[in-house]
Design an enzyme around this catalytic site. Structure first.
Site, mmCIF file in Angstrom:
data_model
loop_
_atom_site.group_PDB
_atom_site.id
_atom_site.type_symbol
_atom_site.label_atom_id
_atom_site.label_comp_id
_atom_site.label_asym_id
_atom_site.label_seq_id
_atom_site.Cartn_x
_atom_site.Cartn_y
_atom_site.Cartn_z
ATOM 1 N N ASP A 78 -2.347 0.628 8.220
ATOM 2 C CA ASP A 78 -1.425 1.595 8.142
ATOM 3 C C ASP A 78 -0.129 1.310 8.765
ATOM 4 O OD1 ASP A 78 -2.669 2.573 6.154
ATOM 5 O OD2 ASP A 78 -3.546 4.426 7.440
ATOM 6 N N HIS A 86 0.897 5.134 1.566
ATOM 7 C CA HIS A 86 0.070 5.873 2.559
ATOM 8 C C HIS A 86 0.844 7.490 2.440
ATOM 9 C CE1 HIS A 86 -2.282 6.852 6.073
ATOM 10 N NE2 HIS A 86 -1.286 7.513 6.547
ATOM 11 N N ASN A 91 0.874 -1.065 -0.177
ATOM 12 C CA ASN A 91 0.032 -0.039 -0.041
ATOM 13 C C ASN A 91 1.000 1.274 0.010
ATOM 14 O OD1 ASN A 91 -2.430 1.606 0.230
ATOM 15 N ND2 ASN A 91 -1.934 1.890 2.566
ATOM 16 N N SER A 144 4.637 6.920 2.352
ATOM 17 C CA SER A 144 5.448 5.532 2.609
ATOM 18 C C SER A 144 4.735 4.439 1.838
ATOM 19 C CB SER A 144 5.361 5.237 4.186
ATOM 20 O OG SER A 144 5.721 6.099 5.001
#
Ligand code: GRF
Length: 224
Positions: free
Chosen positions: A154, A118, A116, A145
């Site tokens: 997260d 973020h 992912n 990040s």
């Protein structure tokens, strides 16, 4: 998962989006313009109006919609999503602005092969409104990040980050723009590393070239 270090098969990537898809575009451009051994095999959105679907179609990538409103529960949606994703036999799932909380079973199914991006320097500012929160805290630096996805939101191991300086004149919008620019640089970089078999997850540790990634390697210098 096919091991990119020992096979000639390109890394098969499924990208999940909900919106504009500028990170998706950065990956499309990377794969078209570099020798990275990776292929975007499908783009899936939970929203039919996500502009990223058009980007996928223009690039000749199968674009699919799976609307969360058609399902009674998060678990039911995630089960259907998993079935759809697995049709494409992906090696890597890339979340690129996919605005859904994922159920634990779904996350565990893709443990070590789902990443992912973020918009903050994690572990700072998990969740939403990161630009506003960085400004309100009086931070002098913000950023983004790329991390492996784990069941805690997260919070998975960070692979690569980029910082941007916060100027006195910055607003949430200007900061978002600067951070986005860095996202388009670090996400393709991470995909390159994974596709070449250079990065992997071992337990909770990110390995780069077989060694735990260092603080210095994890932090990329901002590029204009
Ligand atoms: C990015 O800001 C990313 O950090 C967050 O969602 C946004 C997606 O933007 N996870 P885009 O759709 O790729 O333009």
């Amino acid at each position: 998962m096919s091991d990119p270090t020992t096979s000639n098969n390109p890394l098969r990537i499924v990208v999940l989006i909900s919106g504009s898809g500028t990170n998706l575009q950065a990956m499309i451009d990377q794969i078209h313009h570099t020798e990275v051994p990776a292929r975007l095999v499908a783009v899936i959105s939970n929203r039919a109006d996500a502009y990223g679907l058009q980007r996928a179609e223009q690039a000749g990538i199968p674009a699919r919609v799976l609307n969360h409103r058609d399902y009674e529960s998060r678990e039911a949606y995630d089960t259907a999503l998993q079935t759809l994703i697995d049709e494409y036999r992906p090696d890597l799932i890339v979340l690129a602005g996919f605005m859904r909380i994922l159920s634990d079973d779904f996350v565990r199914h893709y443990q070590g092969r789902m990443i992912n991006i973020h918009p903050s320097l994690l572990p700072r500012y998990k969740g939403l409104n990161t630009h506003q929160r960085a400004l309100e805290a009086g931070d002098i630096e913000h950023g983004c990040s790329v991390h492996y996805v784990t069941t805690e939101l997260d919070s998975g191991p960070v692979i690569l980050q980029a910082g941007v300086p916060i100027e006195a004149s910055d607003t949430p919008e200007s900061l978002a723009q600067k951070v986005h620019q860095q996202e388009h640089c670090i996400y393709p970089q991470v995909i390159d590393w994974i596709a070449r078999g250079r990065v992997s997850l071992q337990d909770d540790t990110v390995l780069l070239d077989g060694q735990p990634i260092s603080e210095q390697q994890r932090r990329c210098q901002a590029k204009n």
